[in-house]
Design an enzyme around this catalytic site. Structure first.
Site, mmCIF file in Angstrom:
data_model
loop_
_atom_site.group_PDB
_atom_site.id
_atom_site.type_symbol
_atom_site.label_atom_id
_atom_site.label_comp_id
_atom_site.label_asym_id
_atom_site.label_seq_id
_atom_site.Cartn_x
_atom_site.Cartn_y
_atom_site.Cartn_z
ATOM 1 N N GLY A 10 -31.323 47.006 -17.802
ATOM 2 C CA GLY A 10 -31.320 45.494 -17.555
ATOM 3 C C GLY A 10 -31.949 44.784 -18.794
ATOM 4 N N TYR A 11 -31.843 43.656 -18.812
ATOM 5 C CA TYR A 11 -32.134 42.872 -20.116
ATOM 6 C C TYR A 11 -33.598 43.434 -20.837
ATOM 7 C CZ TYR A 11 -33.182 38.352 -22.377
ATOM 8 O OH TYR A 11 -33.533 37.477 -23.357
ATOM 9 N N ASP A 58 -30.574 54.362 -7.047
ATOM 10 C CA ASP A 58 -31.416 53.320 -6.307
ATOM 11 C C ASP A 58 -33.044 53.849 -6.083
ATOM 12 O OD1 ASP A 58 -32.095 51.334 -4.509
ATOM 13 O OD2 ASP A 58 -30.329 50.478 -4.680
ATOM 14 N N PHE A 80 -39.448 47.916 -14.054
ATOM 15 C CA PHE A 80 -38.473 46.711 -14.340
ATOM 16 C C PHE A 80 -37.731 46.417 -13.199
ATOM 17 C CE2 PHE A 80 -39.339 47.872 -18.610
ATOM 18 C CZ PHE A 80 -39.661 46.708 -19.392
ATOM 19 N N SER A 124 -44.086 37.656 -12.804
ATOM 20 C CA SER A 124 -43.465 36.475 -13.341
ATOM 21 C C SER A 124 -44.442 35.325 -13.246
ATOM 22 C CB SER A 124 -42.336 36.241 -12.500
ATOM 23 O OG SER A 124 -41.795 35.139 -12.727
ATOM 24 N N TYR A 148 -38.039 35.390 -3.967
ATOM 25 C CA TYR A 148 -38.456 36.072 -5.292
ATOM 26 C C TYR A 148 -39.446 35.939 -5.641
ATOM 27 C CZ TYR A 148 -38.280 37.036 -10.145
ATOM 28 O OH TYR A 148 -38.442 37.565 -11.362
ATOM 29 N N LYS A 152 -42.526 39.001 -5.641
ATOM 30 C CA LYS A 152 -43.338 39.754 -6.868
ATOM 31 C C LYS A 152 -44.911 39.520 -6.374
ATOM 32 C CE LYS A 152 -40.345 40.380 -9.994
ATOM 33 N NZ LYS A 152 -40.125 41.820 -10.338
ATOM 34 N N TYR A 175 -44.533 37.502 -16.770
ATOM 35 C CA TYR A 175 -43.591 37.135 -17.890
ATOM 36 C C TYR A 175 -43.344 35.463 -17.822
ATOM 37 C CZ TYR A 175 -42.048 42.019 -17.822
ATOM 38 O OH TYR A 175 -41.865 43.090 -17.771
ATOM 39 N N PHE A 176 -43.271 34.838 -18.899
ATOM 40 C CA PHE A 176 -42.938 33.473 -18.783
ATOM 41 C C PHE A 176 -41.520 33.448 -18.919
ATOM 42 C CE2 PHE A 176 -46.668 30.549 -17.833
ATOM 43 C CZ PHE A 176 -47.433 31.658 -17.513
ATOM 44 N N ASP A 293 -37.886 23.008 -9.356
ATOM 45 C CA ASP A 293 -38.179 23.309 -10.805
ATOM 46 C C ASP A 293 -39.598 22.312 -10.767
ATOM 47 O OD1 ASP A 293 -36.356 24.751 -11.680
ATOM 48 O OD2 ASP A 293 -35.196 23.046 -13.072
HETATM 49 P P1 NAD Z 1 -32.191 42.452 -15.129
HETATM 50 O O1 NAD Z 1 -31.302 42.288 -13.847
HETATM 51 O O2 NAD Z 1 -31.447 42.374 -16.384
HETATM 52 O O3 NAD Z 1 -32.721 44.116 -14.987
HETATM 53 C C1 NAD Z 1 -33.184 44.509 -13.588
HETATM 54 C C2 NAD Z 1 -32.381 45.845 -13.615
HETATM 55 O O4 NAD Z 1 -32.939 46.653 -12.354
HETATM 56 C C3 NAD Z 1 -30.790 45.974 -13.501
HETATM 57 O O5 NAD Z 1 -30.366 46.836 -14.537
HETATM 58 C C4 NAD Z 1 -30.652 46.331 -12.254
HETATM 59 O O6 NAD Z 1 -29.406 47.110 -12.053
HETATM 60 C C5 NAD Z 1 -31.655 47.283 -11.811
HETATM 61 N N1 NAD Z 1 -32.010 47.369 -10.545
HETATM 62 C C6 NAD Z 1 -32.257 46.584 -9.529
HETATM 63 N N2 NAD Z 1 -32.890 46.973 -8.496
HETATM 64 C C7 NAD Z 1 -32.650 48.073 -8.430
HETATM 65 C C8 NAD Z 1 -32.875 49.416 -7.623
HETATM 66 N N3 NAD Z 1 -33.190 49.191 -6.227
HETATM 67 N N4 NAD Z 1 -33.005 50.589 -8.014
HETATM 68 C C9 NAD Z 1 -32.559 50.681 -9.335
HETATM 69 N N5 NAD Z 1 -32.190 49.766 -10.296
HETATM 70 C C10 NAD Z 1 -32.024 48.718 -9.830
HETATM 71 O O7 NAD Z 1 -33.587 41.693 -15.170
HETATM 72 P P2 NAD Z 1 -34.598 41.453 -16.218
HETATM 73 O O8 NAD Z 1 -34.265 40.090 -16.859
HETATM 74 O O9 NAD Z 1 -34.554 42.549 -17.215
HETATM 75 O O10 NAD Z 1 -35.828 41.393 -15.332
HETATM 76 C C11 NAD Z 1 -36.779 42.732 -15.419
HETATM 77 C C12 NAD Z 1 -37.945 42.477 -14.477
HETATM 78 O O11 NAD Z 1 -38.614 41.365 -15.052
HETATM 79 C C13 NAD Z 1 -37.530 41.993 -13.209
HETATM 80 O O12 NAD Z 1 -38.419 42.563 -12.232
HETATM 81 C C14 NAD Z 1 -37.603 40.524 -13.203
HETATM 82 O O13 NAD Z 1 -38.127 40.221 -11.808
HETATM 83 C C15 NAD Z 1 -38.849 40.374 -13.875
HETATM 84 N N6 NAD Z 1 -38.941 39.055 -14.618
HETATM 85 C C16 NAD Z 1 -37.739 38.768 -15.409
HETATM 86 C C17 NAD Z 1 -37.766 37.419 -15.767
HETATM 87 C C18 NAD Z 1 -36.630 36.745 -16.656
HETATM 88 O O14 NAD Z 1 -36.514 35.543 -16.880
HETATM 89 N N7 NAD Z 1 -35.675 37.690 -17.081
HETATM 90 C C19 NAD Z 1 -38.964 36.640 -15.801
HETATM 91 C C20 NAD Z 1 -40.197 37.009 -15.167
HETATM 92 C C21 NAD Z 1 -39.841 38.453 -14.501
HETATM 93 N N1 UFG Z 2 -32.157 24.194 -17.329
HETATM 94 C C1 UFG Z 2 -31.289 23.316 -17.485
HETATM 95 N N2 UFG Z 2 -29.954 23.521 -17.261
HETATM 96 C C2 UFG Z 2 -29.620 24.558 -16.749
HETATM 97 C C3 UFG Z 2 -30.492 25.649 -16.845
HETATM 98 C C4 UFG Z 2 -31.921 25.431 -16.900
HETATM 99 O O1 UFG Z 2 -31.680 21.964 -17.677
HETATM 100 O O2 UFG Z 2 -28.299 24.902 -16.963
HETATM 101 C C5 UFG Z 2 -33.902 23.754 -17.525
HETATM 102 C C6 UFG Z 2 -34.428 24.003 -16.206
HETATM 103 O O3 UFG Z 2 -34.531 22.693 -15.434
HETATM 104 C C7 UFG Z 2 -35.750 24.176 -16.843
HETATM 105 C C8 UFG Z 2 -35.632 25.036 -18.098
HETATM 106 O O4 UFG Z 2 -34.423 24.578 -18.213
HETATM 107 O O5 UFG Z 2 -36.510 23.071 -16.979
HETATM 108 C C9 UFG Z 2 -35.809 26.507 -17.946
HETATM 109 O O6 UFG Z 2 -34.877 26.848 -16.823
HETATM 110 P P1 UFG Z 2 -34.654 28.439 -16.545
HETATM 111 O O7 UFG Z 2 -33.689 28.684 -15.290
HETATM 112 O O8 UFG Z 2 -34.202 29.062 -17.774
HETATM 113 O O9 UFG Z 2 -35.944 29.176 -16.280
HETATM 114 P P2 UFG Z 2 -37.027 28.825 -15.122
HETATM 115 O O10 UFG Z 2 -38.205 28.242 -15.830
HETATM 116 O O11 UFG Z 2 -36.505 27.861 -14.028
HETATM 117 O O12 UFG Z 2 -37.246 30.296 -14.513
HETATM 118 C C10 UFG Z 2 -37.368 31.610 -15.247
HETATM 119 C C11 UFG Z 2 -36.851 32.599 -14.267
HETATM 120 C C12 UFG Z 2 -37.575 32.954 -13.146
HETATM 121 C C13 UFG Z 2 -39.205 33.118 -13.820
HETATM 122 C C14 UFG Z 2 -39.580 31.963 -14.245
HETATM 123 C C15 UFG Z 2 -40.969 32.224 -14.755
HETATM 124 O O13 UFG Z 2 -35.431 32.377 -14.234
HETATM 125 O O14 UFG Z 2 -37.170 34.028 -12.480
HETATM 126 O O15 UFG Z 2 -38.851 31.675 -15.625
HETATM 127 O O16 UFG Z 2 -40.950 33.380 -15.616
HETATM 128 F F1 UFG Z 2 -39.790 33.151 -12.431
#
Ligand code: NAD
Ligand code: UFG
Length: 329
Positions: A10-11, A58, A80, A124, A148, A152, A175-176, A293
């Site tokens: 993942g990312y 999985d 992750f 998160s 979601y 967490k 994470y933010f 939001d």
């Molecule tokens: P992502 O979706 O890119 O990565 C998650 C990976 O987990 C994916 O590759 C997916 O295929 C795999 N996966 C999901 N369920 C699975 C399972 N049951 N078995 C095996 N693999 C599985 O997401 P990300 O952005 O890299 O996020 C990683 C973690 O960080 C997640 O737990 C997410 O909730 C958390 N997080 C992300 C953000 C964000 O904004 N990206 C913010 C806060 C927390």
């Molecule tokens: N926004 C827009 N237009 C868009 C997308 C977002 O104006 O097309 C604005 C939102 O209203 C917000 C800001 O951009 O004000 C950030 O929005 P994001 O969707 O990028 O991020 P969030 O803060 O809503 O949420 C993210 C993740 C959540 C995580 C949270 C805190 O999506 O999963 O950060 O870590 F929980």
């Protein structure tokens, strides 16, 4: 030291794999590709020049976990893997709770069975209640507002209880807003379908995939009226896991840390920075607020700095430049 990285395709997982390999750790990756594919694993191999034991499986499949823990002596898990789309979680709560909770529970069972005592968990900022004063410290009031976020919150509780009962070392990282990509442009955020998050949408709009960006609300109580968030470069975030790993090796119990920069950036500031550093156009329109939001969310990063020695180094300009470096390919 050998680390099992769940969701490593993942990312955030793929960027952390790069930093772990560069820091000299051995890794094993499990991912079911529900939100990723082999390209990220190939990218990590390309960047680091190292091979990676990879299992496409999985986490809810206990037999697959038995196989991994039998094949490898795992010292620590970085967890992750999980589903992360807020809107989807409202539409499919059972799928979200099943995936995120049962994956975590299976890992706990494997830890008990194979005597693994260290785990770092991706939590998160979404676990915090919306009405806390800013910046958010780790002891701010908790109260998610969607399945979601609750998943967490529940995983944090499970891990805290399991750490206390078993004498484990667990680190919960909240994470933010992770953004940006590896400076090579080889790996980055590759969301399926129309992106929900701001930066991927900006990048796709700059590419011409979307006609314009909708800015969700310009009447918030913020300096320019648009939402304010704490964006953190994904490579900084990845490095935070190396610091968490050092901490895990020296401590037991369950500790929680924010990973953010402590700096709030508005949607308009982000759009203007993206345009300026990349010399691209990002047409936008003001749209209604997005349900759920909050106006403002940013971290107090002091605890991570004092205890982990972690401080985010990259700027908003770096985030925008590296995001474009990946998306423009
Ligand atoms: P992502 O979706 O890119 O990565 C998650 C990976 O987990 C994916 O590759 C997916 O295929 C795999 N996966 C999901 N369920 C699975 C399972 N049951 N078995 C095996 N693999 C599985 O997401 P990300 O952005 O890299 O996020 C990683 C973690 O960080 C997640 O737990 C997410 O909730 C958390 N997080 C992300 C953000 C964000 O904004 N990206 C913010 C806060 C927390
Ligand atoms: N926004 C827009 N237009 C868009 C997308 C977002 O104006 O097309 C604005 C939102 O209203 C917000 C800001 O951009 O004000 C950030 O929005 P994001 O969707 O990028 O991020 P969030 O803060 O809503 O949420 C993210 C993740 C959540 C995580 C949270 C805190 O999506 O999963 O950060 O870590 F929980």
């Amino acid at each position: 030291m050998k680390i099992l990285v769940t969701g490593g395709a993942g990312y955030i997982g793929s960027h952390t794999c790069v930093e772990l390999l560069d820091a000299g750790y051995d890794i094993v990756v499990i991912d079911n590709f529900s939100n990723s594919d082999m390209a990220a694993i190939d990218g990590v191999k390309q960047i680091t020049g190292k091979d990676i034991p990879f299992y496409q499986a999985d986490l809810r499949d206990m037999a697959a976990l038995d196989q991994i823990f039998t094949d490898h002596r795992i010292d620590c898990i970085i967890h992750f893997a999980g589903k992360k789309a807020v809107g989807e979680s409202v539409a499919m709560p059972v799928e979200y709770y099943d995936n995120n909770l049962n994956s975590t529970l299976n890992l706990c069972k494997a830890m008990e069975k194979y005597d693994v005592t260290k785990l770092i968990f991706s939590s998160s900022a979404t676990v915090y209640r919306g009405d806390n004063p800013m910046p958010l410290t780790e002891d701010a009031a908790l109260g998610p507002i969607n399945p979601y976020g609750w998943s967490k919150f529940m995983c944090e509780q499970i891990l805290q209880d399991a750490a206390a009962a078993n004498g484990w070392s667990v680190v919960l990282l909240r994470y933010f807003n992770p953004v940006g990509a590896h400076t090579s442009g080889i790996i980055g955020e590759n969301p399926r379908g129309i992106p929900n998050n701001l930066i991927p949408f900006i990048a796709q709009t700059a590419c011409g995939t979307h006609r314009e960006l909708n800015i969700f609300g310009d009447d918030y109580d913020t300096p320019d009226g648009t939402g304010v968030r704490d964006y953190i470069h994904v490579v900084d975030l990845a490095l935070g896991h190396i610091k968490a790993m050092d901490y895990c090796n020296k401590n037991t119990g369950c500790a929680v840390f924010n990973l953010g920069t402590g700096k709030g950036v508005s949607v308009l500031e982000m759009v203007e920075t993206f345009k300026r550093v990349n010399q691209v156009d990002v047409p936008y329109a003001i749209a209604p607020r997005r349900p759920g939001d909050s106006a403002t969310s940013y971290a107090d990063p002091a605890k991570a700095e004092q205890i982990l020695g972690f401080r985010a180094a990259k700027s908003v300009e770096d985030m925008c430049r590296d995001s474009w470096g990946f998306n423009r390919r």
